[in-house]
Write a protein that holds these residues in place. Sequence first.
Motif, PDB file in Angstrom:
ATOM      1  N   HIS A   1       8.211 -14.625   6.360  1.00  0.00           N
ATOM      2  CA  HIS A   1       8.524 -14.950   7.759  1.00  0.00           C
ATOM      3  C   HIS A   1       7.404 -14.551   8.719  1.00  0.00           C
ATOM      4  CE1 HIS A   1      11.169 -15.867  11.143  1.00  0.00           C
ATOM      5  NE2 HIS A   1      10.776 -14.728  11.690  1.00  0.00           N
ATOM      6  N   ILE A   2       6.871 -13.355   8.542  1.00  0.00           N
ATOM      7  CA  ILE A   2       5.854 -12.895   9.494  1.00  0.00           C
ATOM      8  C   ILE A   2       4.438 -12.954   8.914  1.00  0.00           C
ATOM      9  CG2 ILE A   2       7.406 -11.484  10.883  1.00  0.00           C
ATOM     10  CD1 ILE A   2       6.556  -9.042   9.431  1.00  0.00           C
ATOM     11  N   GLU A   3       4.325 -13.494   7.702  1.00  0.00           N
ATOM     12  CA  GLU A   3       3.028 -13.730   7.063  1.00  0.00           C
ATOM     13  C   GLU A   3       2.141 -12.489   7.086  1.00  0.00           C
ATOM     14  OE1 GLU A   3       1.643 -17.195   9.192  1.00  0.00           O
ATOM     15  OE2 GLU A   3       3.006 -18.509   8.095  1.00  0.00           O
ATOM     16  N   THR A   4       2.683 -11.415   6.541  1.00  0.00           N
ATOM     17  CA  THR A   4       2.004 -10.129   6.485  1.00  0.00           C
ATOM     18  C   THR A   4       2.214  -9.547   5.085  1.00  0.00           C
ATOM     19  OG1 THR A   4       2.483  -9.821   8.829  1.00  0.00           O
ATOM     20  CG2 THR A   4       1.847  -7.870   7.608  1.00  0.00           C
ATOM     21  N   PRO A   5       1.227  -8.834   4.533  1.00  0.00           N
ATOM     22  CA  PRO A   5       1.386  -8.257   3.191  1.00  0.00           C
ATOM     23  C   PRO A   5       2.580  -7.311   3.091  1.00  0.00           C
ATOM     24  CG  PRO A   5      -0.911  -8.124   3.918  1.00  0.00           C
ATOM     25  CD  PRO A   5      -0.097  -8.599   5.096  1.00  0.00           C
ATOM     26  N   LEU A   6       3.158  -7.252   1.897  1.00  0.00           N
ATOM     27  CA  LEU A   6       4.350  -6.449   1.644  1.00  0.00           C
ATOM     28  C   LEU A   6       4.139  -4.980   2.005  1.00  0.00           C
ATOM     29  CD1 LEU A   6       7.227  -6.197   0.524  1.00  0.00           C
ATOM     30  CD2 LEU A   6       6.232  -5.921  -1.751  1.00  0.00           C
ATOM     31  N   GLY A   7       3.040  -4.394   1.607  1.00  0.00           N
ATOM     32  CA  GLY A   7       2.783  -2.982   1.901  1.00  0.00           C
ATOM     33  C   GLY A   7       2.764  -2.694   3.395  1.00  0.00           C
ATOM     34  N   THR A   8       2.204  -3.608   4.152  1.00  0.00           N
ATOM     35  CA  THR A   8       2.145  -3.449   5.603  1.00  0.00           C
ATOM     36  C   THR A   8       3.543  -3.508   6.205  1.00  0.00           C
ATOM     37  OG1 THR A   8      -0.045  -4.480   5.614  1.00  0.00           O
ATOM     38  CG2 THR A   8       1.120  -4.367   7.720  1.00  0.00           C
ATOM     39  N   VAL A   9       4.331  -4.476   5.750  1.00  0.00           N
ATOM     40  CA  VAL A   9       5.701  -4.620   6.257  1.00  0.00           C
ATOM     41  C   VAL A   9       6.513  -3.368   5.952  1.00  0.00           C
ATOM     42  CG1 VAL A   9       7.861  -5.897   5.969  1.00  0.00           C
ATOM     43  CG2 VAL A   9       5.710  -7.145   6.163  1.00  0.00           C
ATOM     44  N   LYS A  10       6.407  -2.874   4.725  1.00  0.00           N
ATOM     45  CA  LYS A  10       7.141  -1.656   4.352  1.00  0.00           C
ATOM     46  C   LYS A  10       6.700  -0.460   5.190  1.00  0.00           C
ATOM     47  CE  LYS A  10       8.405  -2.657  -0.416  1.00  0.00           C
ATOM     48  NZ  LYS A  10       8.252  -2.220  -1.828  1.00  0.00           N
ATOM     49  N   SER A  11       5.396  -0.361   5.453  1.00  0.00           N
ATOM     50  CA  SER A  11       4.884   0.736   6.285  1.00  0.00           C
ATOM     51  C   SER A  11       5.417   0.648   7.706  1.00  0.00           C
ATOM     52  CB  SER A  11       3.354   0.722   6.312  1.00  0.00           C
ATOM     53  OG  SER A  11       2.846   1.039   5.045  1.00  0.00           O
ATOM     54  N   TRP A  12       5.413  -0.558   8.272  1.00  0.00           N
ATOM     55  CA  TRP A  12       5.944  -0.728   9.624  1.00  0.00           C
ATOM     56  C   TRP A  12       7.390  -0.270   9.700  1.00  0.00           C
ATOM     57  CZ3 TRP A  12       4.061  -6.432  10.530  1.00  0.00           C
ATOM     58  CH2 TRP A  12       2.700  -6.431  10.862  1.00  0.00           C
ATOM     59  N   ILE A  13       8.177  -0.690   8.715  1.00  0.00           N
ATOM     60  CA  ILE A  13       9.601  -0.332   8.707  1.00  0.00           C
ATOM     61  C   ILE A  13       9.768   1.176   8.537  1.00  0.00           C
ATOM     62  CG2 ILE A  13      11.770  -0.541   7.423  1.00  0.00           C
ATOM     63  CD1 ILE A  13      10.987  -3.482   6.885  1.00  0.00           C
ATOM     64  N   ARG A  14       9.060   1.753   7.560  1.00  0.00           N
ATOM     65  CA  ARG A  14       9.199   3.185   7.291  1.00  0.00           C
ATOM     66  C   ARG A  14       8.788   4.011   8.501  1.00  0.00           C
ATOM     67  NH1 ARG A  14       5.577   6.604   5.786  1.00  0.00           N
ATOM     68  NH2 ARG A  14       4.136   5.056   4.974  1.00  0.00           N
ATOM     69  N   ARG A  15       7.618   3.721   9.073  1.00  0.00           N
ATOM     70  CA  ARG A  15       7.163   4.475  10.239  1.00  0.00           C
ATOM     71  C   ARG A  15       8.070   4.250  11.446  1.00  0.00           C
ATOM     72  NH1 ARG A  15       1.075   2.868  10.491  1.00  0.00           N
ATOM     73  NH2 ARG A  15       1.940   1.170   9.333  1.00  0.00           N
ATOM     74  N   GLY A  16       8.535   3.029  11.619  1.00  0.00           N
ATOM     75  CA  GLY A  16       9.444   2.734  12.731  1.00  0.00           C
ATOM     76  C   GLY A  16      10.753   3.490  12.605  1.00  0.00           C
TER      77      GLY A  16
END
Length: 174
Positions: A149-164
Amino acid sequence: MDNDDLLPLLCATAQGDKNAFSNLYQQTSGKLFAISLNMLTNRAHAEEALQDAFIKIWHNASEYNASKGTVISWMISIVRYRSLDSLRYHKVRKEQSLGDDEYENESIDVTYDEETKLVNCIEQLEPQQKQAIHLAYYKGLSHSELVDHIETPLGTVKSWIRRGLMQLQRCLTL
């Protein structure tokens, strides 16, 4: 509605006290329904998810662990998982929309200090974190769906969620 009010009700529910369960339902169902409806956008599906969640709460009240969070956060997680299950079920059934025209313009008038605090904390997140958390927790997208959906690598998405989520937790406990 704080943990000091809800904990005795949940403990009594764990002992099979129907009156305590009824009081627990009365104190929390509005907030939990709003969460489910926000995720599902269909009143009937939200009601069904809420009912399933309260059945699980009734049967599993003795499994609540205070060291892992408050009573309401435990109940919210149950409602959230039931709502996600409903989203997945209806997605598999190829329903085009979970919307319900009859209730499309209906708003839920919920005024909770906790909700206001949560909204304020969410507003402090970075835009990418806010978007990833919203899509994952309110729209029910899996990590792989988020990546697409947001065309971003999996690791980045997981980091955004975890840090958020860590930032939200810190903000909410202040």
